[in-house]
Design an enzyme around this catalytic site. Structure first.
Site, PDB file in Angstrom:
ATOM      1  N   GLN A 239       0.857  -1.181   0.000  1.00 15.61           N
ATOM      2  CA  GLN A 239       0.000   0.000   0.000  1.00 15.61           C
ATOM      3  C   GLN A 239       0.897   1.237   0.000  1.00 15.61           C
ATOM      4  O   GLN A 239       1.799   1.354   0.822  1.00 15.61           O
ATOM      5  CB  GLN A 239      -0.899   0.018   1.232  1.00 15.61           C
ATOM      6  CG  GLN A 239      -1.880   1.182   1.268  1.00 15.61           C
ATOM      7  CD  GLN A 239      -2.691   1.204   2.543  1.00 15.61           C
ATOM      8  OE1 GLN A 239      -2.248   1.742   3.557  1.00 15.61           O
ATOM      9  NE2 GLN A 239      -3.888   0.609   2.508  1.00 15.61           N
TER      10      GLN A 239
ATOM     11  N   TYR B 181      -7.068  10.341   4.323  1.00 16.10           N
ATOM     12  CA  TYR B 181      -5.708  10.739   3.967  1.00 16.10           C
ATOM     13  C   TYR B 181      -5.724  11.550   2.665  1.00 16.10           C
ATOM     14  O   TYR B 181      -6.775  11.905   2.152  1.00 16.10           O
ATOM     15  CB  TYR B 181      -4.810   9.506   3.905  1.00 16.10           C
ATOM     16  CG  TYR B 181      -4.741   8.786   5.239  1.00 16.10           C
ATOM     17  CD1 TYR B 181      -4.403   9.475   6.402  1.00 16.10           C
ATOM     18  CD2 TYR B 181      -5.048   7.433   5.349  1.00 16.10           C
ATOM     19  CE1 TYR B 181      -4.358   8.836   7.633  1.00 16.10           C
ATOM     20  CE2 TYR B 181      -5.007   6.788   6.581  1.00 16.10           C
ATOM     21  CZ  TYR B 181      -4.665   7.489   7.718  1.00 16.10           C
ATOM     22  OH  TYR B 181      -4.632   6.865   8.936  1.00 16.10           O
TER      23      TYR B 181
ATOM     24  N   CYS C 272      -9.089 -13.106  18.211  1.00 14.91           N
ATOM     25  CA  CYS C 272      -8.912 -11.703  18.597  1.00 14.91           C
ATOM     26  C   CYS C 272     -10.083 -11.245  19.456  1.00 14.91           C
ATOM     27  O   CYS C 272     -11.241 -11.552  19.156  1.00 14.91           O
ATOM     28  CB  CYS C 272      -8.805 -10.851  17.337  1.00 14.91           C
ATOM     29  SG  CYS C 272      -8.875  -9.066  17.613  1.00 14.91           S
TER      30      CYS C 272
ATOM     31  N   CYS D 225      -2.062  -3.580  19.770  1.00  9.78           N
ATOM     32  CA  CYS D 225      -1.862  -3.443  18.320  1.00  9.78           C
ATOM     33  C   CYS D 225      -2.109  -1.999  17.912  1.00  9.78           C
ATOM     34  O   CYS D 225      -1.168  -1.229  17.690  1.00  9.78           O
ATOM     35  CB  CYS D 225      -2.760  -4.414  17.552  1.00  9.78           C
ATOM     36  SG  CYS D 225      -4.522  -4.304  17.944  1.00  9.78           S
TER      37      CYS D 225
ATOM     38  N   GLU E 111      -6.257 -23.125  41.781  1.00 11.54           N
ATOM     39  CA  GLU E 111      -7.101 -21.935  41.697  1.00 11.54           C
ATOM     40  C   GLU E 111      -8.042 -21.915  42.899  1.00 11.54           C
ATOM     41  O   GLU E 111      -8.771 -22.882  43.141  1.00 11.54           O
ATOM     42  CB  GLU E 111      -7.903 -21.932  40.403  1.00 11.54           C
ATOM     43  CG  GLU E 111      -9.074 -20.955  40.338  1.00 11.54           C
ATOM     44  CD  GLU E 111      -8.682 -19.512  40.653  1.00 11.54           C
ATOM     45  OE1 GLU E 111      -9.434 -18.825  41.361  1.00 11.54           O
ATOM     46  OE2 GLU E 111      -7.601 -19.063  40.181  1.00 11.54           O
TER      47      GLU E 111
ATOM     48  N   GLN F 199      -9.932 -12.208  36.811  1.00  9.01           N
ATOM     49  CA  GLN F 199     -10.713 -10.986  36.663  1.00  9.01           C
ATOM     50  C   GLN F 199     -11.342 -10.852  35.277  1.00  9.01           C
ATOM     51  O   GLN F 199     -12.298 -10.086  35.105  1.00  9.01           O
ATOM     52  CB  GLN F 199      -9.833  -9.779  36.992  1.00  9.01           C
ATOM     53  CG  GLN F 199      -9.458  -9.743  38.455  1.00  9.01           C
ATOM     54  CD  GLN F 199      -8.697  -8.507  38.858  1.00  9.01           C
ATOM     55  OE1 GLN F 199      -8.995  -7.412  38.389  1.00  9.01           O
ATOM     56  NE2 GLN F 199      -7.714  -8.678  39.719  1.00  9.01           N
TER      57      GLN F 199
END
Length: 659
Positions: free
Chosen positions: A99, A168, A337, A344, A409, A417
């Protein structure tokens, strides 16, 4: 899982055949060296090539020194870097396009001169006013695009994408909100697209006839800006003139940033815009993006005929082997993800090398790729205390090394959490990493003992060779504000004063009608608490000592979208640079830090968020009992309460180095 067919079909793009329909869009990495291609960048892309990706777009390469990002195609020195990259990737079958890009007024220039832009219209994100380009500067930039294209060809890059999206430079010419010119480059759509046409003509003059050249495009999110209808006309014109061989679609610009959405957005969130533009393309491959995480999701899109290629970019940062694992019949082993954008997107924007919250090897494939993990020469016994993300990752790594692993555990379930955080609105996806880690440690044979509170004697009875302390942290419940540590806030010990964990796990039956959320940490838990309370119908006042909400988070993709939701969902008020002086039965006294003014705020419920207390007693006790430092590590919140990225990273790196 549906039968995958279209995903695995090859696709011809001009003279290049791509082995499947999965691609990775251009994305910044900061894995370069002052714009130069490095071994670290090569290792990163090679890992995705090995994993089966069909096509990768290298991150935006700037073509002109008036606009610089991570990768620079400014002179012939990049050609050797391209050749080294292509030599490393070629054996693995992935195709590579580059790109090429100019940011216009979006980014400041390194020498602090004003950025080049279309008109003297401020950047909507920063307010920077650019230097409006004259005709000579326009011609100069066009020539630089052409020069960059020549270097791509000489370096062995297999195709070129001209970036005409995301606000852009080229999109600035196209967008009437930004382009206020009165010459041949402004006014009508024909004039506004003149710069793009001239760039494409110049690029095509530098490449062979069968060489793919395409564009990335997307509609503006600014009211009255470049829309899908105008872009459809642009696409039709460029295709009729045989200037483009593929169309890569995205959405939004800096008027309302949405092109790297976080976990609050659904899969395919960009499609409603992209489909309208794609309909104008005839007979050329179309690419689409939208937080796709699995090959099943890509398959459905391809079956519907909406697109010809599906970008899975962050998905392959999280797991480079999505295709390889799925083809092997093991899709459950794919690490999906979670869309946190923390290591990232935000990390790169802060100047750090690309990383991943849930994949510690991302950006460090040269030394941390999982295929480099080898069985230990002398497998032993590893005890892990704590079943949160840090502890589970530690157990997973130790098991991959061939050790016998026991994980204790204290609670009835794994997840730590994260298991609490996923209960908050718009955060359910964060639980995916805990689920994946749990699956993996069971698959690898870890002996998991839940509801087991391990103390020193319990650990020593196991006769371990190595010990990992990953006990996490707990709320302090002490009413202390960092800037005023001498004494707690009066009234902090009342039953209606809660921690975020109290709120999400043991929500009181009667929250009342109003709440104060006080944040002294600056991460997402305060945002989550506020959204939870708003969802219950309470009026929420958010109080923080910081100059903004959640300064440790990416505002563009995490905080700003939350504020838009707050405005829609209920009665929300923000008080920055403030402290709490007193907590009453149904009110709080809040004081600004500078003027000293105070006010009484309604608060039937108070969520008080300060730093958690690390749980490290077992570590300290083992050290006192003489357990060797070289045989024990403390990781994650037990070491120091921080965030998910660092917890998983430490669980991986420190344990991998020890065992």
């Amino acid at each position: 899982m549906m039968s995958l067919q279209f995903v695995y079909e090859p696709l011809k793009i001009k003279g290049v055949e791509v082995r499947n329909r999965i691609s990775r869009s251009a994305h910044g990495t900061n894995l370069t060296d002052y714009g130069r291609i490095t071994d670290q960048l090569i290792d990163y892309h090679v890992a995705r090539a090995k994993g089966g990706v069909g096509l990768t777009f290298l991150e935006a390469a700037t073509v002109h020194p008036s606009s610089v990002l991570s990768l620079a195609n400014l002179d012939d020195t990049i050609i050797d870097g391209y050749r080294r990259l292509m030599k490393a990737i070629k054996p693995h079958g992935m195709r590579v396009f580059q790109q090429i890009w100019h940011g216009g007024h979006i980014y400041p220039v390194l020498d602090q001169s004003p950025p080049w832009g279309v008109s003297a219209v401020p950047n909507p994100a920063t307010g920077i006013v650019p230097n409006p380009m004259g005709l000579a500067e326009i011609e100069e930039v066009i020539q630089h695009f052409a020069n960059a294209a020549r270097r791509c060809v000489e370096g062995g890059i297999e195709g070129i994408e001209v970036h005409a999206s995301h606000g852009y430079l080229i999109m600035q010419f196209l967008n009437p909100l930004v382009n206020k010119r009165t010459d041949q480059y402004g006014g009508s759509l024909e004039n506004r697209m003149r710069f793009l046409r001239e760039v494409l003509l110049a690029v095509r003059a530098q490449v062979p006839d069968d060489y793919p050249v395409g564009i990335r495009m997307g509609a503006s999110t600014g009211k009255g800006g470049l829309d899908e209808d105008e872009l459809a006309l642009v696409v039709q014109t460029l295709q009729a003139e045989k200037l483009i061989d593929f169309l890569d679609l995205s959405w939004s610009d800096y008027f309302n940033f949405k092109f790297v959405a976080a976990m609050d957005q659904p899969v395919g969130y960009q499609l409603s815009s992209s489909e309208k533009i794609a309909a104008a393309a005839r007979g050329i491959p179309r690419f689409m993006i939208g937080r796709f995480r699995t090959l099943d999701e890509a398959e459905q899109l391809l079956r519907d005929g909406v697109t010809d290629m599906v970008h899975m970019t962050r998905a392959h940062i999280a797991d480079p082997d999505i295709i390889r694992k799925t083809q092997a019949g093991k899709p459950e082993q794919v690490r999906s993800c979670i869309g946190c954008n923390q290591a990232c997107w935000q990390g790169v924007n802060l100047g750090y090398p690309l990383a991943c919250t849930i994949n510690p090897a991302a950006g460090r494939e040269g030394d941390l790729a999982e295929d480099l993990i080898r069985p230990a020469d002398n497998p032993g016994k590893v005890v892990v205390i704590g079943g949160g993300p840090a502890g589970m990752e530690a157990a997973r790594v130790a098991a991959l090394r061939g050790h016998r692993v026991t994980l204790f555990e204290a609670g009835p379930d794994l997840g730590g959490q994260v298991a609490v955080a996923k209960r908050a609105p718009r955060l359910h996806v964060i639980g995916d990493i805990a689920f994946w880690l749990e699956q993996e440690i069971f698959r690898l044979g870890v002996d998991v003992r839940t509801s087991t509170y391990a103390e020193v004697e319990d650990v020593l009875e196991e006769n371990p060779d190595f010990v990992v302390i990953a006990c996490g942290s707990i709320p302090r419940h002490n009413g202390i504000q960092y800037a005023y540590p001498a004494e707690p806030v009066p009234g902090f010990d009342q039953p209606h004063v809660l921690s975020p964990i109290d709120l999400l796990t043991a929500t009181p039956a009667k929250l009342g009608k109003s709440a104060v959320v006080f944040d002294d940490v600056g991460h997402y838990e305060a945002v989550a608490a506020a959204e939870f309370l708003l969802s219950k119908g309470l009026r929420v006042t958010f109080v923080t000592r910081f100059a903004s909400v959640a300064p440790q988070l990416d505002h563009v993709t995490r905080v700003d979208p939350a504020f838009r939701r707050f405005a829609e969902e209920g009665d929300f008020r923000l008080l920055i640079r403030s402290r709490i002086d007193h907590i009453g039965i149904d009110t709080c006294i809040v004081r600004t830090l500078y003027r000293g003014d105070s006010e009484e705020v309604a608060a039937d419920t108070v969520v008080f968020i300060n730093a958690k207390e690390p749980m490290r007693a077992v570590y300290d006790d083992l050290r006192e009992r003489g357990f060797g430092k070289d045989r024990m590590v403390i990781v994650g919140d037990a070491r120091a309460p921080r965030d998910l990225h660092l917890a998983i990273s430490e669980g991986h790196r420190l344990v991998r180095a020890m065992v």
